[in-house]
Design an enzyme around this catalytic site. Structure first.
Site, PDB file in Angstrom:
ATOM      1  N   GLU A 177       0.815  -1.298   0.105  1.00 23.89           N
ATOM      2  CA  GLU A 177      -0.082  -0.033  -0.113  1.00 23.89           C
ATOM      3  C   GLU A 177       0.835   1.424   0.041  1.00 23.89           C
ATOM      4  OE1 GLU A 177      -2.262  -3.308   2.501  1.00 23.89           O
ATOM      5  OE2 GLU A 177      -0.083  -2.698   2.049  1.00 23.89           O
ATOM      6  N   THR A 215      13.204 -41.822 -10.171  1.00 21.58           N
ATOM      7  CA  THR A 215      13.851 -40.392  -9.808  1.00 21.58           C
ATOM      8  C   THR A 215      15.428 -40.781 -10.073  1.00 21.58           C
ATOM      9  OG1 THR A 215      14.120 -41.085  -7.477  1.00 21.58           O
ATOM     10  CG2 THR A 215      12.184 -39.992  -8.225  1.00 21.58           C
ATOM     11  N   ALA A 216      15.908 -41.812 -10.006  1.00 18.71           N
ATOM     12  CA  ALA A 216      17.412 -41.849 -10.363  1.00 18.71           C
ATOM     13  C   ALA A 216      17.633 -43.516 -10.906  1.00 18.71           C
ATOM     14  CB  ALA A 216      18.173 -41.790  -9.079  1.00 18.71           C
ATOM     15  N   TRP A 243      20.497 -35.557 -16.106  1.00 17.78           N
ATOM     16  CA  TRP A 243      19.363 -35.215 -15.908  1.00 17.78           C
ATOM     17  C   TRP A 243      18.112 -35.781 -16.294  1.00 17.78           C
ATOM     18  CZ3 TRP A 243      19.683 -31.268 -12.808  1.00 17.78           C
ATOM     19  CH2 TRP A 243      21.010 -30.351 -12.395  1.00 17.78           C
ATOM     20  N   ARG A 286      11.456 -23.172  -5.917  1.00 11.74           N
ATOM     21  CA  ARG A 286      12.682 -22.944  -4.795  1.00 11.74           C
ATOM     22  C   ARG A 286      12.409 -21.420  -4.219  1.00 11.74           C
ATOM     23  NH1 ARG A 286      18.513 -25.615  -6.323  1.00 11.74           N
ATOM     24  NH2 ARG A 286      17.762 -27.652  -6.184  1.00 11.74           N
ATOM     25  N   ARG A 320      19.366 -20.647  -8.754  1.00 11.16           N
ATOM     26  CA  ARG A 320      20.270 -20.133  -9.691  1.00 11.16           C
ATOM     27  C   ARG A 320      19.805 -20.055 -11.024  1.00 11.16           C
ATOM     28  NH1 ARG A 320      22.183 -24.639  -7.478  1.00 11.16           N
ATOM     29  NH2 ARG A 320      21.760 -25.819  -9.418  1.00 11.16           N
ATOM     30  N   SER A 339      19.819 -37.153  11.319  1.00  7.90           N
ATOM     31  CA  SER A 339      19.652 -37.765  12.774  1.00  7.90           C
ATOM     32  C   SER A 339      20.782 -37.902  13.607  1.00  7.90           C
ATOM     33  CB  SER A 339      18.982 -39.064  12.726  1.00  7.90           C
ATOM     34  OG  SER A 339      17.619 -38.944  12.149  1.00  7.90           O
ATOM     35  N   LEU A 369      13.110 -40.100   2.898  1.00  6.91           N
ATOM     36  CA  LEU A 369      12.473 -39.033   3.452  1.00  6.91           C
ATOM     37  C   LEU A 369      11.114 -38.614   3.105  1.00  6.91           C
ATOM     38  CD1 LEU A 369      12.639 -37.084   5.688  1.00  6.91           C
ATOM     39  CD2 LEU A 369      13.972 -35.502   4.143  1.00  6.91           C
TER      40      LEU A 369
END
Length: 388
Positions: free
Chosen positions: A68, A182-183, A191, A205, A228, A243, A321
């Site tokens: 404002e 994912t891999a 990639w 991000r 980046r 942990s 995770l």
């Protein structure tokens, strides 16, 4: 006491103009991604009923002027008087004196005749008080319709989550092949998706207060977890679930740029803690309950992050995770980039346990599907999660 909120503005001669100006204000709020943390992103447009725009503004960095005030300054710099004008703002003007004076007082002093608010501010020191103060000064205050209100809330969904639930909005980002890998089995993942998807991931991000990963990802991939691929004013905080404090002191995420690194551990290791502290990391002990004291208490960790001003938590972690967060019901949104590739055996999106029946699957609802180059971005949320 929470002030009584006015009803949403009913359709009338100004409804199309209100909608257009609020859409401009929402775009201004989005321009503040990566700028305002931990404050909400707000946009404001000031103009006349004949369609003339007098000033525009977006909230600046914490401690700087709010939307404002920026719009009022823009109008003054252009030589415009705003007396009798209307302000369209994406969040209820603040009514308290924090790092800056109350925005509602600035609007009153400027002689505004009307304020259109996209959505109320849940912050306890505002929560209707800004609207009440404007109305008490003789300013007409209207609330936008449900569609605009939903968009305004979504821009600040992490702020609403932190204030109303005491935890950040948790968005889990996953880049995967069409068969959900994912891999590779050996962990290699660069990639899977293309450049457009990776740039988009950096934009998400940027809008987060913090980026979370696990120590396994730190040790295997040595990620930087900074922004980046798109410009940003602020870098997100970086958070590691570790942990046993196994994060290597040479890990790249401990390097600049960044606003800090917080490592959540279940037990203290003084020598390791000292080595990480020497690299600028803060170790936070958050052991689990008696049944699992050697693991970080993820739910308690989210409460701690909220207490430290984290609004949106962007998760880029490994399958274990990811699974722990999903099984605990702590994920509010999935941000999945699918590449048109079939990998075969490899790492899963989440290492979830086998189900005995399909009705035990975690239900999700798609809220957005967007092509990005050759890849596809999917956003999904658990049913009802928007109405937390």
């Amino acid at each position: 006491m929470t002030a009584e909120r006015p009803s949403p503005a009913s359709p009338g001669p100004d409804a199309p103009l209100d909608h257009a100006r609020l859409a401009e204000a929402l775009a201004l709020a989005e321009s503040a991604f990566g700028v305002t943390e931990p404050n909400p992103r707000v946009g404001c447009v000031i103009g006349q009923a004949d369609g003339r725009v007098l000033g525009r503004g977006a909230t600046q960095q914490a401690g700087g002027p709010h939307a404002e005030v920026m719009a009022l300054r823009a109008a003054a710099e252009a030589g415009h008087s705003v007396r009798g004008a209307t302000a369209w703002v994406t969040l209820e003007p603040c009514a308290h004196h924090g790092r800056t004076p109350p925005c509602c007082d600035a609007l009153i002093a400027a002689g505004l005749a009307r304020v259109v608010v996209a959505v109320g501010d849940p912050f306890p020191q505002v929560d209707g008080a800004g609207i009440a103060r404007l109305r008490a000064a003789g300013i007409t205050v209207d609330l936008a319709g449900a569609d605009i209100a939903a968009s305004a809330r979504d821009i600040n969904i992490g702020f609403f989550s932190r204030v109303q639930r005491g935890r950040p909005w948790v968005r889990m980002k996953i880049a995967a092949s069409l068969d959900g890998r994912t891999a590779l089995d050996n962990g290699r993942s660069q990639w899977i998706t293309g450049e457009a998807a990776r740039a988009d991931g950096h934009a998400w991000r940027r809008r987060a207060s913090a980026v979370l990963t696990g120590v396994g990802t730190v040790r295997e991939d040595d990620p930087r977890l900074d922004v980046r691929a798109v410009p940003t004013v602020l870098q997100p905080l970086r958070v590691v679930v570790d942990s046993r404090l196994d994060t290597p002191p040479a890990a790249r995420l401990l390097d600049p740029p960044g606003r800090g690194v917080w490592i959540f551990a279940a037990g203290d290791e003084p020598e390791r803690r000292a080595a990480l502290a020497a690299r600028g990391a803060e170790v936070i002990l958050q052991p689990g309950p008696a049944s699992a004291p050697a693991k970080v208490d993820l739910a308690a960790m989210l409460q701690t992050l909220a207490g430290r001003g984290v609004n949106e938590l962007h998760v880029e972690a490994g399958e274990r995770l990811n699974a722990s967060l999903l099984r605990a019901g702590l994920v509010d949104e999935l941000l999945v980039y699918l590449a048109p590739k079939l990998i075969g055996p490899g790492r899963a999106m989440a290492a979830l346990p086998a189900l005995a029946a399909l009705d035990g699957a975690l239900p999700l609802r798609f809220i957005d599907v967007q092509p990005l180059g050759e890849d596809l971005r999917l956003r999904a949320r658990p049913p009802g999660r928007e109405a937390f």
